[in-house]
Design an enzyme around this catalytic site. Structure first.
Site, mmCIF file in Angstrom:
data_model
loop_
_atom_site.group_PDB
_atom_site.id
_atom_site.type_symbol
_atom_site.label_atom_id
_atom_site.label_comp_id
_atom_site.label_asym_id
_atom_site.label_seq_id
_atom_site.Cartn_x
_atom_site.Cartn_y
_atom_site.Cartn_z
ATOM 1 N N GLY A 1 1.037 -1.457 0.095
ATOM 2 C CA GLY A 1 0.061 -0.174 -0.090
ATOM 3 C C GLY A 1 0.764 1.320 0.049
ATOM 4 O O GLY A 1 1.604 1.466 -0.914
ATOM 5 N N ILE B 1 3.103 2.232 1.927
ATOM 6 C CA ILE B 1 4.736 2.119 2.603
ATOM 7 C C ILE B 1 5.660 2.063 1.340
ATOM 8 O O ILE B 1 5.648 1.403 0.320
ATOM 9 C CB ILE B 1 4.819 0.851 3.319
ATOM 10 C CG1 ILE B 1 3.788 0.545 4.284
ATOM 11 C CG2 ILE B 1 6.244 0.534 3.960
ATOM 12 C CD1 ILE B 1 3.750 -0.886 5.073
ATOM 13 N N GLY C 1 -14.758 -5.395 7.382
ATOM 14 C CA GLY C 1 -14.307 -4.943 6.056
ATOM 15 C C GLY C 1 -12.860 -5.401 5.877
ATOM 16 O O GLY C 1 -12.461 -4.764 4.794
ATOM 17 N N ASP D 1 -1.910 -13.426 -2.322
ATOM 18 C CA ASP D 1 -1.566 -12.166 -2.314
ATOM 19 C C ASP D 1 -0.004 -11.937 -1.873
ATOM 20 O O ASP D 1 0.434 -11.364 -2.560
ATOM 21 C CB ASP D 1 -2.601 -11.414 -1.570
ATOM 22 C CG ASP D 1 -2.450 -10.031 -1.462
ATOM 23 O OD1 ASP D 1 -2.606 -9.167 -2.373
ATOM 24 O OD2 ASP D 1 -1.744 -9.545 -0.372
ATOM 25 N N LYS E 1 3.578 -10.456 -3.874
ATOM 26 C CA LYS E 1 4.379 -9.373 -3.534
ATOM 27 C C LYS E 1 5.618 -9.957 -3.146
ATOM 28 O O LYS E 1 6.700 -9.313 -3.305
ATOM 29 C CB LYS E 1 3.718 -8.850 -2.341
ATOM 30 C CG LYS E 1 2.384 -8.190 -2.402
ATOM 31 C CD LYS E 1 1.604 -7.757 -1.088
ATOM 32 C CE LYS E 1 0.149 -7.246 -1.474
ATOM 33 N NZ LYS E 1 -0.623 -6.930 -0.218
#
Length: 440
Positions: A142, A144, A195, A209, A213
């Site tokens: 994100g 960072i 959420g 995911d 990365k």
């Protein structure tokens, strides 16, 4: 091919592909910060189109009239498009759109970790051929800033290890399991209610995911092409409340880690990349990363240990990283040059998980009688796995041995576990978890 903008122009046209949680925030920032962006870049960044699947879908931002289109393919080849932001996600149609944008002279900013991890070299080669930038800071962690430090700030150093919490959903779940004693299912349900987890959480909780990365991080850190298929992947769905409690008894916490290492082999340095849950001591900086936050811990020969911490997902944080890249590629475009491209000169071997060494925590339900400990120790020794500590918990039918090993290869440990499972004195090997972040 579009000639695009040249030095002295007063505008650069931007097309945004996707207007979901990230895309809508990119659009908002482009509109709200237009004057500041112009001052920083040296030319106005003009939003000229936003590609969406449905024109009538509800959105978090009001897009000016005439900018929405369902023709993404047509948008990226327009003559007034100098910069393309891709935040659609997935492999197709994103790959085709990015390649088309580059071919027609646009520089590209993307947040698409899955595409980069699967087919990054094709994109890098297309960008080099077109003489355009391909930037992707938002693809990992994100807001960072971690990719640019690896690519630029540490370019003169030798990075030896990258250890990271790069998925907020799994970190939230494991943090809840540690702080409240909840089981995996209960913690996942809470994450979904708040959420932090999707209705289908497979990509997060099974490590897909994080593996994408990890592939990007390893490629940048070690100047070697690493794809998601090269990354050993395990998720957290099998982590139990008992595992978390056992880690607590050891003064440790369970985290889903992306681990990228440069390891010495008889044939020279090689790369290892893996994603799996692991116990790390509470004294380690990553142990204090709570809730849905992310952090990446790097080790290099000259700089030593560095940690980058912050929100690893969400529309606004990710959009911040996108806009940072957009400013950079816009400046490059005006100056008439492109930034650093792919660096894969080292072309090192990528090791399999079986060749990778780490430490292990093994919980074994055993019969409570004399000689059991010696027999278990012999099983470890036969596969050349040295034991660091062992303790017995419970008695009778509740008897359990908890063994923590010294460093060994995954292949050695797997063989040891299979051996244990075939022993009459062993009722069950209830847990096998790696131990990281701690010297022996």
């Amino acid at each position: 091919m579009s000639t695009g903008a040249i030095a002295g122009t007063d505008r650069l046209g931007v097309a945004v592909l996707g207007c979901g949680s990230v895309g809508s925030q990119v659009v908002r920032l482009l509109l709200e910060q237009a004057d500041d962006l112009a001052a920083r870049v040296g030319a106005r960044i003009e939003l000229v189109g936003v590609a969406v699947r449905r024109l009538d879908a509800p959105r978090e931002v009001e897009v000016p009239d005439g900018l929405l289109t369902t023709d993404a393919a047509g948008l990226v080849v327009r003559d007034d498009v100098d910069l393309v932001v891709e935040v659609i996600g997935g492999i197709e149609p994103a790959r085709g759109l990015v390649l088309s944008a580059l071919e027609h002279g646009a520089s590209v900013v993307t947040a698409n970790k899955a595409l980069l991890a699967e087919d990054g070299p094709t994109l890098y080669e297309a960008a080099a051929k077109a003489g355009r930038d391909l930037f992707y800071e938002a693809a990992v962690a994100g807001a960072i800033p971690i990719l640019r430090p690896l690519r630029e700030s540490l370019a003169g150093d030798n990075v030896t290890r990258v250890l990271g919490i790069v998925n907020g959903t799994t970190n939230f779940i494991l943090d809840r399991m540690d702080s409240s004693g909840a089981g995996f299912t209960e913690a996942l349900e809470e994450a979904q209610e708040l959420g932090y987890a999707e209705a289908d959480p497979t990509a997060d909780v099974e490590g897909f995911d994080a593996a994408s990365k990890a592939a990007i991080l390893a490629s940048l850190a070690f100047h070697t092409r690493v794809t998601a298929a090269d990354v050993h992947r395990e998720g957290i769905s099998e982590v139990s409340a008992a595992d978390v409690a056992s880690a607590r008894d050891m003064g440790a916490v369970v985290k889903l880690l992306a681990i990228c290492e440069l390891l010495e082999t008889p044939d020279g340095p090689a790369v290892a990349a893996r994603v799996h849950p692991a116990m790390i001591p509470r004294s380690h900086p990553l142990a204090s990363v709570r809730e849905a936050y992310n952090a990446v811990f790097t080790e290099s020969e000259a700089a030593g240990q560095l940690m980058f911490y912050g929100p690893g997902a969400g529309g606004s944080p990710t959009a911040s990283a996108v806009l940072g890249d957009l400013v950079t590629v816009a400046r490059n475009r005006l100056a008439g040059f492109r930034g650093a491209g792919e660096s894969a000169y080292a072309d090192r071997e990528v090791l399999t998980m079986g060749e990778t060494q780490t430490r292990y925590h093994v919980a074994i339900d055993v019969e409570d009688r004399a000689g059991v400990l010696a027999a278990v120790a012999t099983a470890f020794a036969e596969h050349d796995v040295s034991i660091q500590t062992v303790r017995q918990e419970g008695r009778g039918d509740e008897a359990q041995l908890v063994v923590v090993s010294h460093r060994a290869t995954d292949a050695q440990l797997s063989a040891t576990v299979e051996h244990l499972r075939g022993m009459p004195i062993v009722r069950e090997v209830t847990s096998v978890m790696r131990v990281e972040g701690e010297s022996e």
